[in-house]
Design a protein around this motif. Sequence first.
Motif, PDB file in Angstrom:
ATOM      1  N   LEU A  82      12.408  16.021 -15.874  1.00  0.00           N
ATOM      2  CA  LEU A  82      11.239  15.655 -15.073  1.00  0.00           C
ATOM      3  C   LEU A  82      11.638  14.682 -13.970  1.00  0.00           C
ATOM      4  CD1 LEU A  82       8.171  15.639 -14.525  1.00  0.00           C
ATOM      5  CD2 LEU A  82       8.016  13.722 -16.132  1.00  0.00           C
ATOM      6  N   GLU A  83      12.368  13.644 -14.322  1.00  0.00           N
ATOM      7  CA  GLU A  83      12.770  12.658 -13.313  1.00  0.00           C
ATOM      8  C   GLU A  83      13.656  13.308 -12.248  1.00  0.00           C
ATOM      9  OE1 GLU A  83      14.311   8.998 -14.789  1.00  0.00           O
ATOM     10  OE2 GLU A  83      12.718   8.740 -16.276  1.00  0.00           O
ATOM     11  N   ARG A  84      14.523  14.214 -12.693  1.00  0.00           N
ATOM     12  CA  ARG A  84      15.406  14.898 -11.748  1.00  0.00           C
ATOM     13  C   ARG A  84      14.595  15.742 -10.759  1.00  0.00           C
ATOM     14  NH1 ARG A  84      20.041  18.226 -14.555  1.00  0.00           N
ATOM     15  NH2 ARG A  84      20.749  16.095 -14.957  1.00  0.00           N
ATOM     16  N   LYS A  85      13.604  16.473 -11.257  1.00  0.00           N
ATOM     17  CA  LYS A  85      12.794  17.323 -10.385  1.00  0.00           C
ATOM     18  C   LYS A  85      11.961  16.483  -9.417  1.00  0.00           C
ATOM     19  CE  LYS A  85      12.503  21.432 -13.307  1.00  0.00           C
ATOM     20  NZ  LYS A  85      13.153  22.301 -12.288  1.00  0.00           N
ATOM     21  N   LEU A  86      11.456  15.364  -9.899  1.00  0.00           N
ATOM     22  CA  LEU A  86      10.675  14.484  -9.028  1.00  0.00           C
ATOM     23  C   LEU A  86      11.538  13.950  -7.888  1.00  0.00           C
ATOM     24  CD1 LEU A  86       8.600  12.512 -11.690  1.00  0.00           C
ATOM     25  CD2 LEU A  86       7.711  14.172 -10.040  1.00  0.00           C
ATOM     26  N   GLN A  87      12.769  13.585  -8.196  1.00  0.00           N
ATOM     27  CA  GLN A  87      13.659  13.093  -7.154  1.00  0.00           C
ATOM     28  C   GLN A  87      14.024  14.204  -6.170  1.00  0.00           C
ATOM     29  OE1 GLN A  87      16.804  10.213  -8.462  1.00  0.00           O
ATOM     30  NE2 GLN A  87      15.811  10.386 -10.468  1.00  0.00           N
ATOM     31  N   GLU A  88      14.135  15.430  -6.685  1.00  0.00           N
ATOM     32  CA  GLU A  88      14.386  16.555  -5.779  1.00  0.00           C
ATOM     33  C   GLU A  88      13.222  16.762  -4.814  1.00  0.00           C
ATOM     34  OE1 GLU A  88      15.083  19.804  -8.407  1.00  0.00           O
ATOM     35  OE2 GLU A  88      17.138  19.198  -8.903  1.00  0.00           O
ATOM     36  N   LYS A  89      12.018  16.368  -5.260  1.00  0.00           N
ATOM     37  CA  LYS A  89      10.836  16.503  -4.411  1.00  0.00           C
ATOM     38  C   LYS A  89      10.653  15.311  -3.467  1.00  0.00           C
ATOM     39  CE  LYS A  89       8.008  19.429  -7.434  1.00  0.00           C
ATOM     40  NZ  LYS A  89       7.556  20.382  -6.387  1.00  0.00           N
ATOM     41  N   GLY A  90      11.570  14.350  -3.520  1.00  0.00           N
ATOM     42  CA  GLY A  90      11.518  13.242  -2.580  1.00  0.00           C
ATOM     43  C   GLY A  90      11.164  11.895  -3.171  1.00  0.00           C
ATOM     44  N   ALA A  91      10.881  11.833  -4.455  1.00  0.00           N
ATOM     45  CA  ALA A  91      10.560  10.556  -5.089  1.00  0.00           C
ATOM     46  C   ALA A  91      11.823   9.712  -5.228  1.00  0.00           C
ATOM     47  CB  ALA A  91       9.935  10.783  -6.456  1.00  0.00           C
ATOM     48  N   SER A  92      11.636   8.405  -5.198  1.00  0.00           N
ATOM     49  CA  SER A  92      12.771   7.521  -5.446  1.00  0.00           C
ATOM     50  C   SER A  92      13.052   7.488  -6.946  1.00  0.00           C
ATOM     51  CB  SER A  92      12.466   6.110  -4.950  1.00  0.00           C
ATOM     52  OG  SER A  92      11.455   5.505  -5.765  1.00  0.00           O
ATOM     53  N   GLU A  93      14.210   6.972  -7.314  1.00  0.00           N
ATOM     54  CA  GLU A  93      14.555   6.860  -8.724  1.00  0.00           C
ATOM     55  C   GLU A  93      13.538   5.997  -9.469  1.00  0.00           C
ATOM     56  OE1 GLU A  93      18.263   5.194 -11.495  1.00  0.00           O
ATOM     57  OE2 GLU A  93      18.552   5.589  -9.361  1.00  0.00           O
ATOM     58  N   THR A  94      13.109   4.918  -8.812  1.00  0.00           N
ATOM     59  CA  THR A  94      12.129   4.018  -9.434  1.00  0.00           C
ATOM     60  C   THR A  94      10.780   4.699  -9.607  1.00  0.00           C
ATOM     61  OG1 THR A  94      13.232   2.071  -8.506  1.00  0.00           O
ATOM     62  CG2 THR A  94      10.936   1.809  -9.212  1.00  0.00           C
ATOM     63  N   GLU A  95      10.321   5.404  -8.578  1.00  0.00           N
ATOM     64  CA  GLU A  95       9.041   6.114  -8.666  1.00  0.00           C
ATOM     65  C   GLU A  95       9.068   7.164  -9.766  1.00  0.00           C
ATOM     66  OE1 GLU A  95       7.734   5.754  -3.933  1.00  0.00           O
ATOM     67  OE2 GLU A  95       8.803   7.521  -4.677  1.00  0.00           O
ATOM     68  N   ALA A  96      10.184   7.885  -9.861  1.00  0.00           N
ATOM     69  CA  ALA A  96      10.311   8.913 -10.899  1.00  0.00           C
ATOM     70  C   ALA A  96      10.279   8.281 -12.283  1.00  0.00           C
ATOM     71  CB  ALA A  96      11.599   9.704 -10.704  1.00  0.00           C
ATOM     72  N   ARG A  97      10.950   7.153 -12.434  1.00  0.00           N
ATOM     73  CA  ARG A  97      10.969   6.470 -13.734  1.00  0.00           C
ATOM     74  C   ARG A  97       9.574   5.968 -14.108  1.00  0.00           C
ATOM     75  NH1 ARG A  97      14.129   2.731 -12.558  1.00  0.00           N
ATOM     76  NH2 ARG A  97      12.757   0.914 -12.507  1.00  0.00           N
TER      77      ARG A  97
ATOM     78  N   LEU B   4       0.832  -1.204   0.000  1.00  0.00           N
ATOM     79  CA  LEU B   4       0.000   0.000   0.000  1.00  0.00           C
ATOM     80  C   LEU B   4       0.867   1.256   0.000  1.00  0.00           C
ATOM     81  CD1 LEU B   4      -2.777   1.338   0.166  1.00  0.00           C
ATOM     82  CD2 LEU B   4      -2.656   1.119   2.674  1.00  0.00           C
ATOM     83  N   LYS B   5       1.930   1.253   0.787  1.00  0.00           N
ATOM     84  CA  LYS B   5       2.824   2.410   0.836  1.00  0.00           C
ATOM     85  C   LYS B   5       3.550   2.595  -0.503  1.00  0.00           C
ATOM     86  CE  LYS B   5       3.644   2.637   5.817  1.00  0.00           C
ATOM     87  NZ  LYS B   5       4.660   2.545   6.909  1.00  0.00           N
ATOM     88  N   GLU B   6       3.915   1.487  -1.127  1.00  0.00           N
ATOM     89  CA  GLU B   6       4.545   1.580  -2.445  1.00  0.00           C
ATOM     90  C   GLU B   6       3.584   2.169  -3.465  1.00  0.00           C
ATOM     91  OE1 GLU B   6       5.792  -2.389  -3.211  1.00  0.00           O
ATOM     92  OE2 GLU B   6       7.657  -2.212  -2.047  1.00  0.00           O
ATOM     93  N   ALA B   7       2.326   1.710  -3.394  1.00  0.00           N
ATOM     94  CA  ALA B   7       1.307   2.235  -4.309  1.00  0.00           C
ATOM     95  C   ALA B   7       1.067   3.713  -4.059  1.00  0.00           C
ATOM     96  CB  ALA B   7      -0.002   1.453  -4.138  1.00  0.00           C
ATOM     97  N   ALA B   8       1.078   4.109  -2.792  1.00  0.00           N
ATOM     98  CA  ALA B   8       0.890   5.524  -2.453  1.00  0.00           C
ATOM     99  C   ALA B   8       2.047   6.362  -2.989  1.00  0.00           C
ATOM    100  CB  ALA B   8       0.771   5.689  -0.939  1.00  0.00           C
ATOM    101  N   GLY B   9       3.255   5.823  -2.890  1.00  0.00           N
ATOM    102  CA  GLY B   9       4.418   6.545  -3.407  1.00  0.00           C
ATOM    103  C   GLY B   9       4.327   6.751  -4.905  1.00  0.00           C
ATOM    104  N   VAL B  10       3.908   5.723  -5.614  1.00  0.00           N
ATOM    105  CA  VAL B  10       3.752   5.830  -7.063  1.00  0.00           C
ATOM    106  C   VAL B  10       2.669   6.845  -7.407  1.00  0.00           C
ATOM    107  CG1 VAL B  10       3.029   4.605  -9.151  1.00  0.00           C
ATOM    108  CG2 VAL B  10       4.613   3.519  -7.541  1.00  0.00           C
TER     109      VAL B  10
END
Length: 206
Positions: free
Chosen positions: A79-94, A52-58
């Motif tokens: 886009l991926e770089r900015k998402l990671q700056e906002k706290g997303a993991s590399e996988t979530e950003a991808r 559930l937490k993984e789904a929430a992160g996505v």
Amino acid sequence: MRVERVEASKHKKGRVLVFLGDGACLKITEQELLDFGLRSGDELDEETLKRLKEAAGVSNTRAAAADLIGKRAMSRRDLERKLQEKGASETEARYAAEWLEAIGALNDAEYAAALVRHYSRLGYGPARVREKLYEKGVPRELWEGALEELPADGGQVDAFLRSKLRGRPPDEKEKRRLTNALLRRGFPWGEVKAAWRRLGEEMQED
């Protein structure tokens, strides 16, 4: 972990807030609510809570990605770089970038062509446009196709010189200054020289 309550977000349509017994609040979509079958009072085992937490992160990353791309166009890299700056993991950003590509909201080839048109209107030549494509994170394999958007007849250089000279013949100092300005804008020497010839001015290469 106990699900204390589940309620629709008052600010984001289609978003659902899941309040947990430890005080955490997970933001998910209505589809994920159905997939997990969540109801107030449910007890979640460790594995289900993890999923559930993984789904929430996505979901959160997708929403952030949609907001970013809605405000201004950008490359997938940025886009991926900015998402990671906002706290997303590399996988979530991808995953978020792949989702936007799948629905047609993110397209590096279209973005590259738009960049070339934009900087062409600003009077930039091929070399400077390539620098901008690099700065904006456009993959190199897309550059040549995008650069086909540039005028190929030297019209940009002609227009620049006419706007500066306004019909009057330049002296050697002004010719050199205007030539250097065009070279800094990214136009090749041969194209600049040809433009001077078209204006009836001959220049000698240093």
